[in-house]
Design an enzyme around this catalytic site. Structure first.
Site, PDB file in Angstrom:
ATOM      1  N   LYS A 167      33.502  58.651  48.233  1.00 34.47           N
ATOM      2  CA  LYS A 167      34.411  58.220  47.578  1.00 34.47           C
ATOM      3  C   LYS A 167      35.708  57.790  48.282  1.00 34.47           C
ATOM      4  CE  LYS A 167      35.154  56.607  43.346  1.00 34.47           C
ATOM      5  NZ  LYS A 167      34.146  56.080  42.167  1.00 34.47           N
ATOM      6  N   ASP A 210      35.866  50.496  42.572  1.00 36.92           N
ATOM      7  CA  ASP A 210      36.281  51.403  41.194  1.00 36.92           C
ATOM      8  C   ASP A 210      37.650  50.923  40.828  1.00 36.92           C
ATOM      9  OD1 ASP A 210      35.513  54.289  40.417  1.00 36.92           O
ATOM     10  OD2 ASP A 210      37.635  54.443  40.600  1.00 36.92           O
TER      11      ASP A 210
HETATM   12  P1  NDP Z   1      39.376  48.620  36.531  1.00 33.30           P
HETATM   13  O1  NDP Z   1      40.312  48.523  37.604  1.00 33.30           O
HETATM   14  O2  NDP Z   1      38.779  47.505  36.425  1.00 33.30           O
HETATM   15  O3  NDP Z   1      40.007  48.861  35.078  1.00 33.30           O
HETATM   16  C1  NDP Z   1      40.594  50.004  34.806  1.00 33.30           C
HETATM   17  C2  NDP Z   1      41.146  50.073  33.459  1.00 33.30           C
HETATM   18  O4  NDP Z   1      41.578  51.418  33.041  1.00 33.30           O
HETATM   19  C3  NDP Z   1      42.434  49.142  33.221  1.00 33.30           C
HETATM   20  O5  NDP Z   1      42.506  48.654  31.885  1.00 33.30           O
HETATM   21  C4  NDP Z   1      43.744  49.967  33.650  1.00 33.30           C
HETATM   22  O6  NDP Z   1      44.646  49.725  33.031  1.00 33.30           O
HETATM   23  C5  NDP Z   1      43.043  51.389  33.122  1.00 33.30           C
HETATM   24  N1  NDP Z   1      43.382  52.438  33.701  1.00 33.30           N
HETATM   25  C6  NDP Z   1      43.448  52.932  34.885  1.00 33.30           C
HETATM   26  N2  NDP Z   1      44.175  53.954  35.284  1.00 33.30           N
HETATM   27  C7  NDP Z   1      45.038  54.258  34.324  1.00 33.30           C
HETATM   28  C8  NDP Z   1      45.724  55.543  33.975  1.00 33.30           C
HETATM   29  N3  NDP Z   1      46.055  56.406  34.956  1.00 33.30           N
HETATM   30  N4  NDP Z   1      46.353  55.346  32.613  1.00 33.30           N
HETATM   31  C9  NDP Z   1      45.796  54.371  31.960  1.00 33.30           C
HETATM   32  N5  NDP Z   1      45.137  53.494  31.918  1.00 33.30           N
HETATM   33  C10 NDP Z   1      44.491  53.588  33.240  1.00 33.30           C
HETATM   34  O7  NDP Z   1      38.524  49.673  36.752  1.00 33.30           O
HETATM   35  P2  NDP Z   1      36.980  49.830  36.368  1.00 33.30           P
HETATM   36  O8  NDP Z   1      36.900  49.609  34.840  1.00 33.30           O
HETATM   37  O9  NDP Z   1      35.914  49.747  37.293  1.00 33.30           O
HETATM   38  O10 NDP Z   1      36.999  51.646  36.256  1.00 33.30           O
HETATM   39  C11 NDP Z   1      37.195  52.546  34.902  1.00 33.30           C
HETATM   40  C12 NDP Z   1      36.544  53.843  34.897  1.00 33.30           C
HETATM   41  O11 NDP Z   1      35.136  53.736  35.124  1.00 33.30           O
HETATM   42  C13 NDP Z   1      37.092  54.718  36.092  1.00 33.30           C
HETATM   43  O12 NDP Z   1      37.085  55.959  35.717  1.00 33.30           O
HETATM   44  C14 NDP Z   1      35.987  54.460  37.276  1.00 33.30           C
HETATM   45  O13 NDP Z   1      36.059  55.573  38.081  1.00 33.30           O
HETATM   46  C15 NDP Z   1      34.842  54.516  36.354  1.00 33.30           C
HETATM   47  N6  NDP Z   1      33.512  53.776  36.944  1.00 33.30           N
HETATM   48  C16 NDP Z   1      33.750  52.679  37.479  1.00 33.30           C
HETATM   49  C17 NDP Z   1      32.605  52.045  37.934  1.00 33.30           C
HETATM   50  C18 NDP Z   1      32.417  50.662  38.339  1.00 33.30           C
HETATM   51  O14 NDP Z   1      31.235  50.403  38.586  1.00 33.30           O
HETATM   52  N7  NDP Z   1      33.365  50.036  38.432  1.00 33.30           N
HETATM   53  C19 NDP Z   1      31.092  53.082  37.919  1.00 33.30           C
HETATM   54  C20 NDP Z   1      31.430  54.309  37.329  1.00 33.30           C
HETATM   55  C21 NDP Z   1      32.492  54.681  36.752  1.00 33.30           C
HETATM   56  P3  NDP Z   1      45.988  49.099  34.059  1.00 33.30           P
HETATM   57  O15 NDP Z   1      45.655  47.769  34.175  1.00 33.30           O
HETATM   58  O16 NDP Z   1      47.251  49.101  33.133  1.00 33.30           O
HETATM   59  O17 NDP Z   1      46.261  50.104  35.343  1.00 33.30           O
HETATM   60  O1  2IT Z   2      32.235  55.813  40.225  1.00 35.67           O
HETATM   61  C1  2IT Z   2      31.264  55.148  40.295  1.00 35.67           C
HETATM   62  O2  2IT Z   2      29.994  55.324  40.327  1.00 35.67           O
HETATM   63  C2  2IT Z   2      31.399  53.764  41.122  1.00 35.67           C
HETATM   64  N1  2IT Z   2      32.696  53.354  41.005  1.00 35.67           N
HETATM   65  C3  2IT Z   2      30.538  52.919  41.698  1.00 35.67           C
HETATM   66  C4  2IT Z   2      30.062  53.240  42.931  1.00 35.67           C
HETATM   67  C5  2IT Z   2      29.067  52.297  43.522  1.00 35.67           C
HETATM   68  O3  2IT Z   2      28.849  52.576  44.864  1.00 35.67           O
HETATM   69  O4  2IT Z   2      28.474  51.185  42.994  1.00 35.67           O
END
Ligand code: NDP
Ligand code: 2IT
Length: 463
Positions: A136, A176
């Site tokens: 990461k 992420d």
């Molecule tokens: P995005 O940046 O697309 O969206 C993040 C969302 O979460 C936004 O709505 C953001 O609000 C909110 N958010 C982020 N940080 C905070 C915080 N500290 N407090 C409150 N709200 C928060 O990210 P993703 O959708 O990609 O990721 C969301 C979660 O999923 C994370 O935990 C990530 O690690 C996990 N994840 C993502 C993967 C992926 O493929 N993208 C894969 C597996 C897990 P704001 O805009 O106000 O910051």
């Molecule tokens: O938390 C996760 O699994 C991710 N942000 C996706 C990682 C990836 O390599 O697609």
């Protein structure tokens, strides 16, 4: 400093001994320690059953990242001002494949958060059945309010150092929080320019230049497929179930879309400023509005209620004791924002409100005591390392397509994703049952994820 610990498997101090040793080394890494604690709690019986893991100190080796890189990222804003951020890449474990995991750009990013995420990634990636190790990275850069050119200059500066540490056979980053298709594009462009190569060094690329179809959808879709598998064990489906979704980014958006497709009724979304409740349900049309709002205009979720008057918006206080989103009566929940967004009080509210199933789209969204509250109340809890593994699984499929220089259809990728989520669910249940943890997916995910990596580490000797 001697940080050696007692020989594992010698009684109830097993977990505490490991945590004590780790907290001496990393006293200021609470998220990392939390992630480790959540895993170790499952592993004592495994190490008792396979004493060579203890003799070979596999767990101690697994708790130490293979490498941690930290670097300076200087960049210039549109107004000419100069800024300096920190960049990181943690290569946690490469026993079963090249480091694989996302990049997070968020002001809260620090080494503790990235080590927790990279550690989780090791187990998650193992569960996918794909040949990928765990890593990461990211930066404390805050993309919010920055222009496209500022984001581009930041990404170029970040990659100007990162390029020497990554590669399609070494370490393959992806997105992420704060890193989506736009950022992956800028990062890839700079990597290609510096190295004079066009390779699959990053996943989450656009389909027009090497990306896999369905990668943007994969995490949210996968979390819903996992939830459907859990519901299936009770002879149920997601149809007609009211679903609480938090976040409004990549994972939340596609969790909503798949829920709508399967007849579920998503009724909430949030961002770090507030949350919306739409008791009529978020439909595909409303979701299109959210996607345009968040992905194109990069606006706030508060705007939802200006457009759809059936909904209400409320702000959230960062220091509040609980998040009111989790008080809304519903049958299922998909935390999809960030770590520790459900505390014990939130978990009690979920149970009171009728939630019987939680599928973690985010990484470590539920605190350990909140998890216990849910599981003790009989809620089916899909831990992030299993439930959100669909994203990285399709990243691995993107790597496979890049190696073959082939592109699979959406239907093909979806078929693989469904099968992978089905298999992860089955493997977790099987491991939990065979170690007398009943249907506690947390233990199943930890044990199954661990075994494969531990065996590979032993096969490869003391490296
Ligand atoms: P995005 O940046 O697309 O969206 C993040 C969302 O979460 C936004 O709505 C953001 O609000 C909110 N958010 C982020 N940080 C905070 C915080 N500290 N407090 C409150 N709200 C928060 O990210 P993703 O959708 O990609 O990721 C969301 C979660 O999923 C994370 O935990 C990530 O690690 C996990 N994840 C993502 C993967 C992926 O493929 N993208 C894969 C597996 C897990 P704001 O805009 O106000 O910051
Ligand atoms: O938390 C996760 O699994 C991710 N942000 C996706 C990682 C990836 O390599 O697609």
């Amino acid at each position: 400093m001697d940080t050696s610990v007692a020989t594992p498997g010698t009684g109830s101090s097993f977990m505490q001994d490991h945590l004590d040793a780790l907290s001496i080394r990393d006293p200021h890494q609470p998220e990392f320690l939390q992630a480790v604690q959540e895993v170790i709690v499952s592993l004592e019986p495994v190490i008792e059953r396979y004493p060579h893991y203890g003799r070979q100190r596999v767990l101690e080796r697994l708790l130490e990242p293979e490498r941690v890189i930290q670097f300076r990222v200087p960049w210039q804003a549109d107004d000419g001002s100069v800024h300096v951020n920190r960049g990181f890449r943690v290569g946690f474990n490469s026993a079963i494949g090249p480091y694989k995991g996302g990049l997070r750009f968020h002001p809260s990013v620090n080494l503790s958060i990235l080590k927790f995420l990279a550690f989780e990634q090791v187990f998650k990636n193992s569960l996918t059945g794909q040949p990928i190790g765990g890593g990461k990275g990211g930066s404390d850069f805050d993309p919010r309010g920055r222009s496209h050119s500022e984001v581009m200059r930041f990404c170029q500066s970040f990659m100007t150092e990162l390029f020497r540490h990554v590669g399609h056979n070494t370490d393959v980053p992806a997105g992420d929080i704060g890193v989506g298709g736009r950022e992956i594009g800028y990062l890839f462009g700079q990597y290609k320019r510096i190295t004079n190569t066009f390779t699959g060094v990053l996943t989450g690329r656009a389909p027009g230049w090497g990306g896999s179809l369905l990668r943007p959808e994969a995490t949210g879709y996968g979390a819903v497929y996992f939830a459907a598998e859990m519901a299936g064990t009770q002879g149920q489906t997601l149809e007609g179930k009211r679903c609480l979704v938090s976040g409004s980014g990549n994972v939340a958006q596609y969790a909503c879309r798949k829920l709508i497709e399967l007849g579920g009724i998503p009724i909430t979304l949030s961002d770090s400023s507030g949350w919306i409740h739409d008791p009529d349900g978020i439909t595909e049309e409303k979701l299109q509005f959210v996607m345009e709002l968040k992905n194109e205009r990069r606006g706030r979720i508060a705007e939802y209620v200006e457009r759809f008057t059936s909904a209400t918006w409320a702000p959230v206080e960062s220091e509040a004791e609980h998040h009111p989103l989790w008080c809304v009566p519903a049958e299922a929940a998909f935390p999809s924002a960030t770590q520790n967004e459900i505390n014990a009080l939130d978990a009690a509210h979920l149970v009171e409100g009728g939630v019987r199933l939680v599928s973690e789209g985010a990484n470590m969204p539920t605190t350990p005591d909140a998890q216990d509250t849910l599981v003790d109340a009989g809620v089916l809890l899909g831990p992030g390392k299993a439930a959100n593994a669909g994203g990285v699984a399709v990243s691995a499929l993107e790597m496979a397509q890049a190696s073959q220089r082939l592109r699979w259809t959406t239907e093909e990728v979806d078929r693989h994703l469904k099968r992978i989520m089905h298999d992860i669910h089955a493997v977790c249940l099987d491991a939990a049952e065979s170690y007398s943890f009943g249907s506690d997916y947390r233990h199943g995910a930890n044990i199954a994820g661990f075994r494969k990596v531990a065996n590979a580490m032993i096969d490869q000797g003391l490296v």
